[in-house]
Design an enzyme around this catalytic site. Structure first.
Site, PDB file in Angstrom:
ATOM      1  CD  GLU A  41      -2.608  -1.619   0.031  1.00 40.92           C
ATOM      2  OE1 GLU A  41      -2.806  -0.754  -0.819  1.00 40.92           O
ATOM      3  OE2 GLU A  41      -2.985  -2.804  -0.107  1.00 40.92           O
ATOM      4  CE1 TYR A  66      -5.035  -6.353  -7.687  1.00 39.05           C
ATOM      5  CE2 TYR A  66      -3.282  -5.930  -6.118  1.00 39.05           C
ATOM      6  CZ  TYR A  66      -4.591  -5.773  -6.511  1.00 39.05           C
ATOM      7  OH  TYR A  66      -5.447  -5.036  -5.740  1.00 39.05           O
TER       8      TYR A  66
HETATM    9 ZN   LIG Z   1      -2.715  -2.447  -4.649  1.00 45.72          ZN
END
Ligand SMILES: [Zn+2]
Length: 618
Positions: free
Chosen positions: A349, A430
């Protein structure tokens, strides 16, 4: 230098820091005053938005996001979460079961444009506003808005009383003007994921019961009145008293806050210009959070060095939400994890500060540019933090290969909310997004990728880069033409598969025949190991690249002639007999995401079942 010129230049260089010269961008200046009632979980807000139309267009409408309206039975988010074939277990049918006191909402009480009332219509999670007065190019307009809202029980990202007992995770919580850019309006309904916003400045005052500790995007302006670890002063608050927290956040595109009565607040310095703030509940978590803190600080140092300097003076890692979600200058993460899990999510994050919060790509359209690049950098940072010897990108590449095998893959150009399955979205965004960068390093060379990423950061920070903007940076950095890579790897689901077809003795020399089996062409490193222990890389550029990489990865590299992509086979000659050859391997670095590695080695390796690590995505 004369004094007047110096003053002018100084003024110019100040504005140049946030230059919008390459492509116009709208500008927002929010002032918000919020009065929060912890008994009802509702708040009333007054918002003044100064909106600057830097576009060459005249606007006759504007749109606001009302994200909290998604948390109502029958909303698009609710229905999508119940009808998609692989629902997010955090959501599933939970929204459909919310009672009126548990739902989320944002109600508009009044809206004025330059002081005059406006008509508006709420359509799900979007406020549609038809203007009475046009917004002409290069003009500044003021919108005054009064709203009331209710924080839903915690379902996804925001909400009250999450599973770990954090009272309020307040994200996507205020009427937020949609972004209008060179591609037009982006009034995306809130269905599942990913955000996009206008660059601007926030000045936010939050008033609530004094027993709550608030963590937020932005710098606290009245620490001496607040206490709670924001100042060394011990500040006492009376029971039942309300406190007003005043935050400012310059040059961000969103504002998030969280509040809890039991937050412990630690501050750790990364260096003289950056403090990390940690907010977590003071229970059994203390030890593991304390262990995570120096590692998070180290992660910022690695990122600063490899990807460009984090420009804000503060970043907060806050326990809350339902996993991990990125916001400007802060993140909400769940806290009950072992050290490895906690560091991994905190690092992931935090890295979104670079890929989304500073390089503000439109995540809905290009989720791979923020999630994928974040994953790529996360793999590198975690590998350094835990001093791992193995290839940091290997598991991610295998996750992409598994998606290909599943048959569920969709192109990276798919809108984040429109993938047919959550799995296809997750692994494309991702994993394939990370593979994209790792493989780009194979095509242009590791050195050019690293310098290119820094150049990308410096040229596109505080802006909205798109895939072509990144492509141009990498083309300039490498001197290579890269259209073909973006077109095939981003725009299609074509895959890469090269094989060593034949190795034949030709007099005292050896001919090697390579075949292209996959539809997507690539340049090739073909590394020959000789029985005398030496190694030679035979490098085959792709003709379309119009050049060669200069990477020095192998002790000896022989540049071969270009491969025009339509030819199915390519033959080259080794200047030694085949009896000298021990092994031939296509791309031993395995940065090229060849989906079938079995035919990449000569002599072929004994067949073993493919052993891919489990897919891990966040
Ligand atoms: Zn992320």
């Amino acid at each position: 230098m004369n004094k007047l010129l110096f003053v002018i230049l100084a003024a110019l260089s100040c504005t140049a820091a946030y230059s919008q010269s390459d492509r116009w961008q709208q500008r927002a200046k929010y002032q918000m005053n919020v009065d929060f009632d912890v008994a009802t979980h509702q708040y009333k807000g007054i918002q003044k938005l100064v909106y600057t139309n830097n576009s060459p267009d005249t606007l006759t409408k504007v749109f606001y996001h009302l994200y909290l309206n998604a948390f109502q039975p029958g909303s698009q988010m609710d229905v999508r979460s119940r009808t998609i074939s692989d629902p997010d277990p955090r959501v599933k049918d939970r929204i459909s079961k919310l009672s009126p006191s548990e739902i989320g909402y944002e109600k508009i009480l009044s809206l004025k444009h330059n002081g005059k009332p406006l008509k508006y219509e709420v359509v799900g999670t979007i406020l549609e506003v038809t203007l009475n007065e046009k917004i002409l190019p290069k003009t500044q307009h003021t919108f005054d808005l009064e709203f009331e809202a209710q924080i839903p029980v915690q379902i996804r990202r925001n909400g009250r009383n999450n599973s770990e007992g954090i009272d309020y995770s307040v994200a996507q919580w205020y009427p937020k003007m949609c972004e209008y850019d060179y591609e037009g309006w982006h009034a995306n309904p809130y269905i599942g994921r990913e955000f996009y916003g206008i660059w601007g400045d926030f000045d936010v005052k939050i008033t609530l019961d004094a027993s709550y500790v608030v963590a937020a995007t932005g710098y606290l302006q009245n620490a001496d009145k607040i206490g709670y670890g924001y100042t060394n002063k011990d500040v006492k608050h009376k029971a039942g008293e309300k406190l007003t927290w005043h935050f400012i956040a310059p040059e961000v595109h969103d504002f998030m806050w969280a509040a809890d009565r039991d937050y412990k607040h630690d501050v750790v310095k990364v260096d003289e210009n950056l403090d990390l703030h940690f907010f977590y509940q003071t229970d059994t978590l203390a030890n593991v959070w304390k262990e995570m803190e120096p590692l998070a600080a180290q992660a910022f140092k690695i990122m600063n060095q490899k990807f460009g300097r984090y420009p804000y003076k503060q970043y907060s890692i806050i326990q809350g939400g339902d996993g991990g979600m990125e916001y400007p200058m802060a993140t909400l993460i769940t806290g009950h994890q072992n050290l490895g899990g906690l560091v991994s999510v905190a690092v992931h994050e935090s890295i979104h500060s670079w890929f989304q919060m500073i390089l503000g790509t439109n995540e809905s359209k290009y989720s791979w540019m923020d999630e994928g690049f974040t994953t790529y950098a996360q793999n590198i940072v975690l590998s350094e933090l835990f001093q791992s010897k193995s290839d940091p990108q290997r598991a991610t590449t295998n996750s992409y290969r598994n998606l290909v095998k599943s048959g569920l893959e969709e192109p990276l150009t798919t809108h984040a909310d429109h993938y047919n399955t959550n799995r296809a979205y997750s692994i494309a965004s991702y994993s394939k997004g990370a593979v994209f960068l790792n493989q780009l390093g194979y095509i242009i060379g590791k050195d050019k990728l690293e310098s290119g990423m820094k150049r990308y950061f410096n040229e596109w920070k505080y802006k909205h880069p798109n895939p072509t903007d990144l492509k141009r940076i990498m083309e300039k950095e490498s001197g290579l033409e890269l259209d073909w890579y973006w077109e095939d790897f981003v725009g299609t689901t074509k895959t890469i598969d090269y094989g060593i077809k034949e190795v034949v003795q030709n007099g005292g020399k050896t001919d090697v025949v390579i075949e292209r089996i996959g539809q997507m062409p690539m340049p090739l490193d073909i590394v020959v190991s000789y029985k005398d222990g030496t190694q030679e890389n035979f490098y085959v550029p792709l003709e379309m690249m119009r050049g060669e990489k200069t990477e020095k990865l192998y002790s000896k590299t022989t540049l071969l002639s270009d491969w025009g992509w339509t030819y199915p086979e390519y033959t080259f000659t080794i200047d030694r007999p085949s009896t000298d050859v021990d092994r031939i391997v296509i791309d031993p670095s395995q940065r090229m995401a060849d989906i079938n590695l079995e035919n990449n080695t000569y002599p072929s390796l004994p067949k073993v079942a493919p052993r891919f690590k489990g897919e891990k995505v966040r």
